[in-house]
Each structure stands twice: as structure tokens, then as C-alpha cells.
Design a protein around this motif. Structure first.
Motif, mmCIF file in Angstrom:
data_model
loop_
_atom_site.group_PDB
_atom_site.id
_atom_site.type_symbol
_atom_site.label_atom_id
_atom_site.label_comp_id
_atom_site.label_asym_id
_atom_site.label_seq_id
_atom_site.Cartn_x
_atom_site.Cartn_y
_atom_site.Cartn_z
ATOM 1 N N GLU A 183 0.834 -1.201 0.000
ATOM 2 C CA GLU A 183 0.000 0.000 0.000
ATOM 3 C C GLU A 183 0.871 1.254 0.000
ATOM 4 O O GLU A 183 0.569 2.233 -0.696
ATOM 5 C CB GLU A 183 -0.925 0.005 1.217
ATOM 6 C CG GLU A 183 -2.036 -1.034 1.154
ATOM 7 C CD GLU A 183 -2.883 -1.043 2.416
ATOM 8 O OE1 GLU A 183 -2.699 -0.151 3.268
ATOM 9 O OE2 GLU A 183 -3.736 -1.935 2.560
ATOM 10 N N TYR A 184 1.949 1.230 0.776
ATOM 11 C CA TYR A 184 2.856 2.379 0.805
ATOM 12 C C TYR A 184 3.618 2.516 -0.504
ATOM 13 O O TYR A 184 3.886 3.633 -0.974
ATOM 14 C CB TYR A 184 3.823 2.263 1.981
ATOM 15 C CG TYR A 184 3.163 2.477 3.327
ATOM 16 C CD1 TYR A 184 2.340 3.572 3.555
ATOM 17 C CD2 TYR A 184 3.356 1.590 4.372
ATOM 18 C CE1 TYR A 184 1.731 3.785 4.779
ATOM 19 C CE2 TYR A 184 2.750 1.785 5.609
ATOM 20 C CZ TYR A 184 1.936 2.879 5.800
ATOM 21 O OH TYR A 184 1.331 3.074 7.015
ATOM 22 N N ASP A 189 1.420 4.138 -2.966
ATOM 23 C CA ASP A 189 1.265 5.572 -2.720
ATOM 24 C C ASP A 189 2.394 6.411 -3.322
ATOM 25 O O ASP A 189 2.196 7.598 -3.591
ATOM 26 C CB ASP A 189 1.193 5.846 -1.210
ATOM 27 C CG ASP A 189 -0.129 5.400 -0.605
ATOM 28 O OD1 ASP A 189 -1.096 5.220 -1.359
ATOM 29 O OD2 ASP A 189 -0.184 5.211 0.631
ATOM 30 N N LEU A 200 11.451 4.468 1.467
ATOM 31 C CA LEU A 200 10.560 3.824 2.434
ATOM 32 C C LEU A 200 11.439 3.111 3.436
ATOM 33 O O LEU A 200 12.169 2.179 3.080
ATOM 34 C CB LEU A 200 9.631 2.826 1.742
ATOM 35 C CG LEU A 200 8.650 3.393 0.715
ATOM 36 C CD1 LEU A 200 7.917 2.264 -0.008
ATOM 37 C CD2 LEU A 200 7.651 4.329 1.376
ATOM 38 N N LEU A 231 4.636 7.177 9.500
ATOM 39 C CA LEU A 231 3.380 6.436 9.408
ATOM 40 C C LEU A 231 3.447 5.134 10.198
ATOM 41 O O LEU A 231 4.536 4.631 10.490
ATOM 42 C CB LEU A 231 3.078 6.114 7.941
ATOM 43 C CG LEU A 231 3.057 7.314 6.993
ATOM 44 C CD1 LEU A 231 3.114 6.836 5.551
ATOM 45 C CD2 LEU A 231 1.825 8.163 7.222
ATOM 46 N N ARG A 262 8.319 7.666 5.265
ATOM 47 C CA ARG A 262 8.100 7.760 3.817
ATOM 48 C C ARG A 262 8.530 9.142 3.357
ATOM 49 O O ARG A 262 7.936 10.147 3.727
ATOM 50 C CB ARG A 262 6.644 7.511 3.467
ATOM 51 C CG ARG A 262 6.378 7.578 1.962
ATOM 52 C CD ARG A 262 4.974 7.135 1.612
ATOM 53 N NE ARG A 262 3.956 8.044 2.109
ATOM 54 C CZ ARG A 262 2.656 7.742 2.169
ATOM 55 N NH1 ARG A 262 2.248 6.554 1.792
ATOM 56 N NH2 ARG A 262 1.785 8.627 2.628
#
Length: 395
Positions: A166-167, A170, A282, A336, A351
Motif C-alpha cells: 500500500e505504501y 502511494d 521507504l 506512518l 516515507r
């Protein structure tokens, strides 16, 4: 009527279809994938097609005949396969043309709860990877059975991979679109669950060409990962033995990933990212030891005098400091939650995405007003000259 159309007609019906995904691009078009599902609108039951392009998603609501014609055309010209989840079975349809296709059907086991077609627009969010839909690397690594069922003891890993993807999803919008493979470096990759996940996500889900390198200190782990990549046919993925500080990459790097890189290894990844001017980083930090004994603040002394609270405060201060440093070098940074605290105490993810262009060939530029904020932060917590600061001076 061709063999492909006949196969589609059998499975794409309102009382049968749950969800279908067209993937495996045949051409270099902007279209990455197409998702089809039945929906209920004022005009009645329709089949909604979601056309996923690199920068946008568009929709069409078609009746059954229109949907069958559209999907048959897409499979004949643009996509190699259609993965279907239905109330009766998991179905894969492979097509070379409208006259030539192969259908693989895996019936649902009796003990599996019967699937129900959901016709509402606002469905519960699906994972990028779904339990019951086999993915080759997850099967190879023992996370899924060959039928796609997540192994009970590996469900936390399955959930972690989904959260990570999901990250990744993004940051896709900030990654460069150039006439070359997307370049990714994974520092401290370990057994490389997330490295394999990235390769699959970018190539199979997004239809992009990638070049990914996983770096780790353990030769046996690297050997295993390389053998697995070969077995899976992942040609754009390789693994090497080496440490973060001494690793160099020829050419541009677009995305850097670190998962639980211990102590200053995370700082090294940050320094490399700044020096390479990557589009995104990340990082899930781990074991923040360096600043533990340095923290000094009279106001916070009632907190810092307790060992466990000092340890937690060290992690918070360290990661906030890292975020400030990257912001000073032109990145937008978010801190996050990675996965729930019940699964691991190391649950924060940094991130960072580049928010300004850099002049090619020039050293990364620091914004002095933001660097002054770094200075003030160091003084507030009595940090002195940190490892990250020393390394940034060499960028």
C-alpha cells in the motif's frame, strides 16, 4: 462465436462473478490493468470495468453483452490473462486470440464459506494481495499454498506484505517515467519477502519494467534469494552480499527501501538516498542505539530517568531527527504506522518523497532555514555531533 467468448460467457454472469482482473500486457499502451465486477445501479445490474492507466482510473458500466465483447477484445489485443474470483471457483483464462484460449478452473473446497456477489458500489477495501488468489512468489516462499490459501502461521507476514505494498502504491506517482527500467535498491533485504513483493507489484500489477537489487550481509540468504528469483523467472531482480555504506550504484536510483535496518544502518540508507537524489525512500527503522545515552533535556528528565521510557523516547527523537534532516535536503517526509503494535514494536515507517528537482551532476542542496531547525533540535536534546550529521557532510 470464438472459444474465448464462450469461456467468458460461462463465468461473467451477475450471479457468478465476484471480481475479475485483466493483466499481463501484450502491448506498451498506457493501460496497466482492467478490473471487472458486477454492480447494481438505477438501470439495473451492470458490469463495471475499471481501466487502470499509469496516472488515472476510468470506469464504464456495461450490460453483459457489451462487457463480454469489450473483455474479449481486450484479451485478444492487450492482455494475456484474466483472473476471476467467482461464487463457484477461481478461474484463470489465458488467450492468444479470440479463437484460442486456455481455461484453468480451481473449484472452491467444500469447507470454504460460499462466496457472495456484492453488487454495491462501496465495497469493503480489498488487499492488493488477496487470500485465495495464488501469487507465485508467495507460494514459493511458503506464505500461500498452491491453491492460494494463506498458511495460518504466515498470516502476519501476508498482512505485512500487503501493508507495505500500500505504501509502495502511494509513491508510484512520484517515481520517474523514463525510457529505462525503474531502479530500486533494498538495503538489508533479509529473506526478501518485500523485495519479491515489489518486483511482482511493479511488473505484474503495473506492467512496468524494473531493475531491483537486494543487499544483505549474509551470503547464505543472498544465495537462497538469487536461486528463488531464478526459479520464479524474475529477470530484473538480483541479490548481492554487501553493506549499505560501501555499496555504490552506477546510474540513477529511483526508490530505496530499508526494512528494520538496525541502528545507524538506517542513517546510511538515508545518506545514500540523499546522495542519489532518489524520488522516494521507504524505511522502517530499528534498534535506535546511538542517541540513547546522549539524550539530555532538563524538562524531560522525569521521563528520561526511567529506562524503558528513555528507550522509547530515543526511538521517537531519532526518527524525528531523521525526518528533519531529509526535509532539509528537499524531501517531504511522513512518519506512518507500518503494522499494528500487536505484531511488532518496530511499527513506524518513514516515507520520504522528493519535492524539488535537482540540477543533474550537482551535489544535493540543503535548505539553510531547515538545517537551522536541525541545529535547534540537536541542541534541545543534547545530541552533539551525530553519525547522520557527519555522513551528510560527505554527500
Amino acid at each position: 462465436m470464438g472459444k474465448l467468448y464462450t469461456a467468458l460467457e460461462e463465468w461473467i454472469r451477475e450471479e457468478v462473478l465476484v471480481k475479475g482482473t485483466l493483466s499481463g500486457k501484450k502491448t506498451s499502451s498506457e493501460l496497466v490493468k482492467v478490473v471487472v465486477k458486477p454492480v447494481k445501479i438505477k438501470a439495473g445490474i451492470r458490469f463495471q470495468l475499471e481501466y487502470h492507466e499509469k496516472d488515472k482510473v476510468r470506469h464504464k458500466n456495461l450490460d453483459q453483452a457489451e462487457a463480454l465483447e469489450e473483455i474479449a477484445g481486450l484479451m485478444a489485443e492487450k492482455f494475456k490473462q484474466l483472473d476471476l474470483k467467482t461464487t463457484k471457483a477461481d478461474v484463470k483464462i489465458f488467450a492468444n486470440s479470440s479463437e484460442d484460449c486456455r481455461v484453468v478452473v480451481k473449484s472452491l473446497k467444500a469447507q470454504v464459506e460460499e462466496r457472495v456477489v456484492d453488487l454495491s458500489h462501496n465495497r469493503q477495501k480489498h488487499y492488493i494481495l488477496e487470500d485465495g488468489v495464488p501469487v507465485d512468489y508467495l507460494v514459493q516462499l511458503g506464505v500461500q499454498t498452491e491453491a492460494g490459501k494463506v498458511v495460518k502461521s504466515r498470516y502476519d507476514k501476508f498482512r505485512q506484505i500487503n501493508r507495505f505494498l500500500e505504501y509502495v502504491e502511494d509513491v508510484v506517482k512520484v517515481l520517474p517515467k523514463k525510457d529505462r527500467p525503474l531502479r530500486i535498491v533494498d538495503f538489508g533485504c533479509g529473506k526478501a519477502y518485500l523485495t519479491f513483493a515489489m518486483y511482482d507489484f511493479f511488473t505484474r500489477k503495473l506492467g512496468m519494467e524494473v531493475s531491483i537489487i537486494g543487499l544483505d550481509l549474509k551470503a547464505d540468504v543472498v544465495k537462497f534469494c538469487n536461486e528463488t528469483a531464478v526459479a520464479l523467472g524474475y529477470e530484473g531482480l538480483r541479490f548481492e552480499v554487501g553493506d549499505i555504506r560501501n555499496h555504490e550504484e552506477g546510474g540513477e536510483v529511483d526508490l530505496v527501501v530499508t526494512l528494520h535496518a538496525c541502528d545507524t544502518a538506517t542513517d546510511e540508507a538515508i545518506v545514500k538516498s540523499i546522495g542519489w537524489k532518489v524520488a522516494a525512500l521507504l524505511s522502517v527503522p530499528c534498534c535506535q542505539h546511538e542517541l540513547h545515552d546522549r539524550l539530555e533535556n532538563d524538562t524531560l528528565e522525569p521521563v528520561l530517568k526511567y529506562g524503558i521510557l528513555r528507550e522509547r523516547m530515543t526511538g521517537i527523537v531519532t526518527d524525528a531527527y531523521r525526518a528533519l534532516v531529509m526535509e532539509a535536503f528537499g524531501y517531504e517526509v511522513q512518519v506512518l504506522e507500518f503494522i499494528d503494535m500487536t505484531h511488532t514494536p518496530k511499527n513506524l515507517l518513514l516515507r520520504a518523497t522528493r519535492r524539488r528537482a535537482e540540477v543533474p551532476g550537482e551535489a544535493p542542496q540543503v535548505e539553510m532555514s531547515k538545517w537551522q531547525a536541525v541545529d535547534a533540535f540537536e541542541k534541545t536534546f543534547g545530541l552533539g555531533e551525530t553519525y547522520l550529521r557527519r555522513r551528510c557532510e560527505s554527500v
